[in-house]
Design a protein around this motif. Structure first.
Motif, mmCIF file in Angstrom:
data_model
loop_
_atom_site.group_PDB
_atom_site.id
_atom_site.type_symbol
_atom_site.label_atom_id
_atom_site.label_comp_id
_atom_site.label_asym_id
_atom_site.label_seq_id
_atom_site.Cartn_x
_atom_site.Cartn_y
_atom_site.Cartn_z
ATOM 1 N N THR A 1 0.817 -1.220 0.000
ATOM 2 C CA THR A 1 0.000 0.000 0.000
ATOM 3 C C THR A 1 0.844 1.260 0.000
ATOM 4 O OG1 THR A 1 -1.606 -1.244 1.317
ATOM 5 C CG2 THR A 1 -1.964 1.102 1.154
ATOM 6 N N TYR B 1 -11.857 3.116 3.924
ATOM 7 C CA TYR B 1 -12.553 4.144 3.151
ATOM 8 C C TYR B 1 -14.060 3.895 3.129
ATOM 9 C CZ TYR B 1 -8.449 6.530 1.245
ATOM 10 O OH TYR B 1 -7.313 7.279 1.092
ATOM 11 N N MET C 1 -5.559 -0.337 -4.211
ATOM 12 C CA MET C 1 -5.380 0.988 -3.642
ATOM 13 C C MET C 1 -4.318 1.775 -4.400
ATOM 14 S SD MET C 1 -6.323 3.072 -1.287
ATOM 15 C CE MET C 1 -5.991 4.484 -2.321
ATOM 16 N N SER D 1 -3.703 2.546 7.457
ATOM 17 C CA SER D 1 -3.761 1.212 6.865
ATOM 18 C C SER D 1 -2.395 0.541 6.883
ATOM 19 C CB SER D 1 -4.286 1.308 5.427
ATOM 20 O OG SER D 1 -4.130 0.094 4.735
ATOM 21 N N ILE E 1 -4.691 6.039 4.414
ATOM 22 C CA ILE E 1 -3.661 5.163 3.855
ATOM 23 C C ILE E 1 -2.573 4.896 4.890
ATOM 24 C CG2 ILE E 1 -1.937 4.902 2.042
ATOM 25 C CD1 ILE E 1 -4.692 4.806 0.959
ATOM 26 N N ALA F 1 -6.975 -0.622 3.276
ATOM 27 C CA ALA F 1 -7.399 0.763 3.086
ATOM 28 C C ALA F 1 -8.788 0.854 2.473
ATOM 29 C CB ALA F 1 -6.391 1.496 2.204
#
Length: 423
Positions: free
Chosen positions: A51, A167, A232, A156, A153, A163
């Motif tokens: 991520t 969201y 993501m 996460s 983010i 993530a």
């Protein structure tokens, strides 16, 4: 230890947080005789996170939009949509600030970039001066739960929670927080007898068409997420490329050669600061885990707090206070490794805990005495810091009530995920 005192003193005297954390980690490793190779090992684990590339991509997208004339187009659009309502101008300011905070990740850019634009608009429409400042300060920290917000983010990456789930879980709580501020703002506008313009469908269509590019950025991220068409990082890359395309080649607010490198340099400075902070925090976290600090903390807390409800109340108070002192990125990387295991031990869903965590840090921006938005507004509007406390207390109370609802009504965070079959 005298050396620890030196580190603490350096921090209080203005030394960067990452210097203090890295110094503290090295001191603790040397004290225990543990090889410091654990620090680069943790940094490598961070770099390997799938991520992580989303952080610079989304930051660049936010800065590109902030440096363009997006604010003017969004103001026109939201004025056309809300200008005919009671308190419509306040709703316009709220909406623009929320959208900009979502783009820029709560780094204070909203107040700096929009304060001089939206504050005079409120005054011209007969809103009280104190309310006008308070609204700009409070709205400048809303929006952190919406995509493509950077703190989501970062949480996460640190907490290991997907993530996309964060969201989705943040949509309803985020909208609720915006709604309660909107209701109060509308009430103030009605009392102040602020001006109202007749609704014009023609102007609304024209304003929407002009602002369609900026409005489509968060929509693009959401659609890519919900549809499962992109990860993501892929969604972040799409948002960044899309922002460059529209601002440099479609709208031409930013020159691709003359202006874009400087904008990317600004975003790179923020990304560099976040990544250095995150790397040093991971090294310190490695020592905390080796020393079993989270386990000891858990045992200590459980001897004093038996009820999950009481734990959540204490957690809210702790996050709110620390969120007003720590910058949000520092708060995430420092507190998450300690508090996430506590939440799991009390049976709190990790996604729900993430939303509680972010909502409290979001509120900490306006919590006295030194919330970041208070400091920035004091400088931006040339007002004493103490005078701002009077202007934000109502927003602090109503948003605090919203945070308590998020905390004690998990369905607000988890309902959409369950509806979509994601949990």
């Amino acid at each position: 230890m005298p050396v620890l005192g030196v580190v603490l003193a350096a921090t209080l005297l203005g030394s960067p947080v990452f210097v203090a954390m890295s110094g503290l980690a090295l001191i603790l490793f040397f004290k225990d005789g543990t090889p410091v190779s654990a620090v680069p090992a943790e940094i490598y684990r961070l770099i390997a996170s799938p991520t992580l590339p989303a952080i610079p991509l989304l930051t660049a997208a936010g800065y590109i939009l902030a440096e363009s004339k997006a604010a003017d187009r969004l103001v026109r659009f939201f004025r056309a949509v809300f200008g005919w309502m009671p308190g419509g101008v306040a709703l316009l300011v709220l909406s623009v600030c929320v959208l900009f905070t979502t783009f820029t990740g709560g780094s204070g850019v909203t107040i700096i970039a929009l304060g001089g634009l939206v504050y005079p608009i409120l005054l011209r429409d007969k809103y009280p001066e104190g309310f006008s400042i308070g609204l700009v300060v409070a709205a400048g920290s809303l929006g952190l739960l919406f995509p493509p917000s950077l703190p989501v983010i970062l949480y996460s990456v640190v907490a290991g929670v997907p993530a996309d789930l964060l969201y989705l879980a943040g949509l309803v709580p985020g909208l609720m927080l915006v709604l309660i501020v909107a209701v109060y703002s509308s009430w103030v506008g009605r009392r102040a007898q602020s001006g109202r313009a007749a609704f014009s469908a023609k102007e609304a269509r024209a304003a929407f068409w002009e602002a369609k590019w900026e409005l489509s950025v968060p929509a693009l991220v959401i659609v890519l997420f919900v549809s499962g068409q992109a990860s993501m990082v892929e969604a972040a890359a799409a948002a960044c490329a899309y922002s460059i395309l529209i601002e440099c080649f479609v709208l031409r607010d930013i020159h691709f050669v003359r202006d874009l490198p400087a904008v990317l340099l600004k975003s790179g400075a923020l990304v560099g600061a976040v990544l250095i902070l995150l790397s040093t925090a991971m090294g310190l976290t490695s020592w905390l885990v080796d020393a079993q600090i989270p386990d000891r903390l858990l045992a200590e807390v459980q001897t004093r707090i038996a009820s999950p409800l009481v734990f959540l109340l204490v957690l809210n108070a702790l996050l709110l206070i620390l969120g007003s002192v720590l910058e949000i990125y520092s708060g995430i990387v420092i507190l998450t490794p300690l508090l996430a295991p506590l939440g799991a031990a009390y049976g709190i869903d990790p996604v729900h805990l993430g939303i509680i965590f972010l909502a409290n840090l979001e509120l900490g921006f306006i919590f006295p005495p030194v919330g970041l938005n208070l400091l920035l507004a004091s400088s931006r509007f040339n007002r004493p810091l103490t005078s701002l406390y009077r202007h934000v207390w109502v927003f602090l109370i109503i948003r605090g009530a919203g945070v308590l609802l998020i905390t004690y009504v998990p369905i607000l965070s988890l309902g959409l995920l369950r509806l979509l079959g994601r949990v």
